[in-house]
Motif scaffolding. Sequence first.
Motif, PDB file in Angstrom:
ATOM      1  N   UNK A   1      34.321 -51.267 -29.407  1.00  0.00           N
ATOM      2  CA  UNK A   1      35.361 -50.711 -28.543  1.00  0.00           C
ATOM      3  C   UNK A   1      36.419 -51.765 -28.254  1.00  0.00           C
ATOM      4  N   UNK A   2      37.673 -51.387 -28.296  1.00  0.00           N
ATOM      5  CA  UNK A   2      38.753 -52.369 -28.135  1.00  0.00           C
ATOM      6  C   UNK A   2      38.684 -53.077 -26.784  1.00  0.00           C
ATOM      7  N   UNK A   3      38.171 -52.399 -25.776  1.00  0.00           N
ATOM      8  CA  UNK A   3      38.076 -53.037 -24.458  1.00  0.00           C
ATOM      9  C   UNK A   3      37.070 -54.179 -24.477  1.00  0.00           C
ATOM     10  N   UNK A   4      36.058 -54.084 -25.358  1.00  0.00           N
ATOM     11  CA  UNK A   4      35.075 -55.165 -25.478  1.00  0.00           C
ATOM     12  C   UNK A   4      35.717 -56.400 -26.093  1.00  0.00           C
ATOM     13  N   UNK A   5      36.591 -56.191 -27.064  1.00  0.00           N
ATOM     14  CA  UNK A   5      37.301 -57.315 -27.667  1.00  0.00           C
ATOM     15  C   UNK A   5      38.181 -57.991 -26.622  1.00  0.00           C
ATOM     16  N   UNK A   6      38.881 -57.191 -25.843  1.00  0.00           N
ATOM     17  CA  UNK A   6      39.718 -57.730 -24.775  1.00  0.00           C
ATOM     18  C   UNK A   6      38.871 -58.528 -23.785  1.00  0.00           C
ATOM     19  N   UNK A   7      37.719 -57.979 -23.407  1.00  0.00           N
ATOM     20  CA  UNK A   7      36.835 -58.646 -22.451  1.00  0.00           C
ATOM     21  C   UNK A   7      36.356 -59.993 -22.992  1.00  0.00           C
ATOM     22  N   UNK A   8      35.975 -60.052 -24.251  1.00  0.00           N
ATOM     23  CA  UNK A   8      35.475 -61.294 -24.830  1.00  0.00           C
ATOM     24  C   UNK A   8      36.586 -62.342 -24.938  1.00  0.00           C
ATOM     25  N   UNK A   9      37.795 -61.909 -25.261  1.00  0.00           N
ATOM     26  CA  UNK A   9      38.917 -62.849 -25.309  1.00  0.00           C
ATOM     27  C   UNK A   9      39.197 -63.440 -23.925  1.00  0.00           C
ATOM     28  N   UNK A  10      39.101 -62.595 -22.899  1.00  0.00           N
ATOM     29  CA  UNK A  10      39.282 -63.097 -21.534  1.00  0.00           C
ATOM     30  C   UNK A  10      38.169 -64.072 -21.162  1.00  0.00           C
ATOM     31  N   UNK A  11      36.966 -63.776 -21.604  1.00  0.00           N
ATOM     32  CA  UNK A  11      35.838 -64.660 -21.321  1.00  0.00           C
ATOM     33  C   UNK A  11      36.036 -66.020 -22.000  1.00  0.00           C
ATOM     34  N   UNK A  12      36.541 -66.003 -23.208  1.00  0.00           N
ATOM     35  CA  UNK A  12      36.811 -67.273 -23.908  1.00  0.00           C
ATOM     36  C   UNK A  12      37.881 -68.077 -23.180  1.00  0.00           C
ATOM     37  N   UNK A  13      38.946 -67.393 -22.761  1.00  0.00           N
ATOM     38  CA  UNK A  13      40.037 -68.078 -22.056  1.00  0.00           C
ATOM     39  C   UNK A  13      39.559 -68.651 -20.722  1.00  0.00           C
ATOM     40  N   UNK A  14      38.562 -68.020 -20.136  1.00  0.00           N
ATOM     41  CA  UNK A  14      38.027 -68.468 -18.849  1.00  0.00           C
ATOM     42  C   UNK A  14      37.223 -69.760 -18.997  1.00  0.00           C
ATOM     43  N   UNK A  15      36.519 -69.900 -20.117  1.00  0.00           N
ATOM     44  CA  UNK A  15      35.582 -71.017 -20.257  1.00  0.00           C
ATOM     45  C   UNK A  15      36.023 -72.108 -21.235  1.00  0.00           C
ATOM     46  N   UNK A  16      37.089 -71.860 -21.995  1.00  0.00           N
ATOM     47  CA  UNK A  16      37.559 -72.849 -22.954  1.00  0.00           C
ATOM     48  C   UNK A  16      39.071 -73.013 -22.848  1.00  0.00           C
ATOM     49  N   UNK A  17      39.565 -74.145 -23.324  1.00  0.00           N
ATOM     50  CA  UNK A  17      41.005 -74.366 -23.382  1.00  0.00           C
ATOM     51  C   UNK A  17      41.515 -73.798 -24.702  1.00  0.00           C
ATOM     52  N   UNK A  18      42.314 -72.753 -24.618  1.00  0.00           N
ATOM     53  CA  UNK A  18      42.828 -72.079 -25.807  1.00  0.00           C
ATOM     54  C   UNK A  18      44.241 -72.577 -26.094  1.00  0.00           C
ATOM     55  N   UNK A  19      44.541 -72.830 -27.361  1.00  0.00           N
ATOM     56  CA  UNK A  19      45.876 -73.285 -27.755  1.00  0.00           C
ATOM     57  C   UNK A  19      46.933 -72.271 -27.331  1.00  0.00           C
ATOM     58  N   UNK A  20      48.158 -72.744 -27.183  1.00  0.00           N
ATOM     59  CA  UNK A  20      49.249 -71.869 -26.755  1.00  0.00           C
ATOM     60  C   UNK A  20      49.490 -70.737 -27.756  1.00  0.00           C
ATOM     61  N   UNK A  21      49.384 -71.052 -29.043  1.00  0.00           N
ATOM     62  CA  UNK A  21      49.562 -70.026 -30.083  1.00  0.00           C
ATOM     63  C   UNK A  21      48.378 -70.076 -31.042  1.00  0.00           C
ATOM     64  N   UNK A  22      47.227 -69.552 -30.621  1.00  0.00           N
ATOM     65  CA  UNK A  22      46.049 -69.614 -31.480  1.00  0.00           C
ATOM     66  C   UNK A  22      46.136 -68.585 -32.613  1.00  0.00           C
ATOM     67  N   UNK A  23      45.423 -68.859 -33.681  1.00  0.00           N
ATOM     68  CA  UNK A  23      45.242 -67.856 -34.731  1.00  0.00           C
ATOM     69  C   UNK A  23      44.000 -67.052 -34.354  1.00  0.00           C
TER      70      UNK A  23
END
Length: 346
Positions: free
Chosen positions: A35-57
């Motif tokens: 489900x697309x909402x799960x992908x969104x949730x996991x991306x938010x979880x990654x951003x919460x716990x890791x430093x993500x580049x300004x323009x990641x691939x």
Amino acid sequence: MVMCLAREIELRTDYLEGETVETIYFGGGTPSAMPVVDIQFLLKQMAKHFTIAEKPEITLEANPDDITPDNLKAWKDYGINRLSIGIQAFQEHLLREWNRSHSAQQAAEAIALSQSEGFENITADLIYGGAGLSDEDWESNIQKLLATGIPHISSYTLTVEKGTALDYQVEKGKVPAPDDEQANRQYASLQSALTHAGLIQYEVSNFAKPGFTSRHNMSYWKGVSYLGIGPSAHSYNKISRQWNVAHNIKYIEALREGRIPSETEVLTLTQQYNERVMTGLRTSEGIDLERIASLGILYLHYLEEQVHPYLQKGVIVRTGTDKLQLVAEHFFYADGIAADLFYIDT
């Protein structure tokens, strides 16, 4: 399962030791079916716990039959900026034999639809060397994919995995085993066609237009640390490997208990040397001699001795003073050549 993935992300916060995450890759199965909402949730979880580049691939592996206007819009809105579409072939009988759920028409439509929804960074894969894939059909597959204008193409020889339906068919004689001569011939025609079309072969199985080399792929081949999340996922931090348990129930139970469900192997200097040889030889950049020397002068001297016959034959060339590069026409044999350069502890 998505909550377990989120829990593992939380538990793995320290694994990359504060390094900035430049690429995120949703793969290993059918992530496009999530489900697309799960992908969104996991991306938010990654951003919460890791430093993500300004323009990641951020890449999503997508089955052609999962690609719909609604999914594409949502994926793009949530930050997916690269699609990896599993095409494999444009022949219906091969798609059936290889247990693909999509049709040839769906494959073509998936690319066109993705482009119409604004995705520019798209890669698709083709399989060569499979029984029933004539040279004429193979050439047709290459040209059909080139005609789409996508900037990246990956291609792999058909492999028969133990325990799969294809393995059973080969074992029973219903389908011929892959033919190395056919695979070599079709690989050579692939190199010729894609190079002529302006794509650069930057790794044994990967070709890209300028500016569209996969950052994620190159990080792996250059030995950058990476973190894998989920059952069977592998991680690497330059000195050790970790791999998660493949059993879903054991994976879930461990996370519920606050444990990371993985095993760890600390790499010896010899294992690090062999890996640097193998990954370097597979790329157009070649083996970085400084990375070899950093493991100890013994390994550098050993490599120079082992590689000498290949240098004499012109199979490998020295570029500058610090790289050993496999000539592209010999890429098909990269793994075998790498094995000749491996160091064996005695």
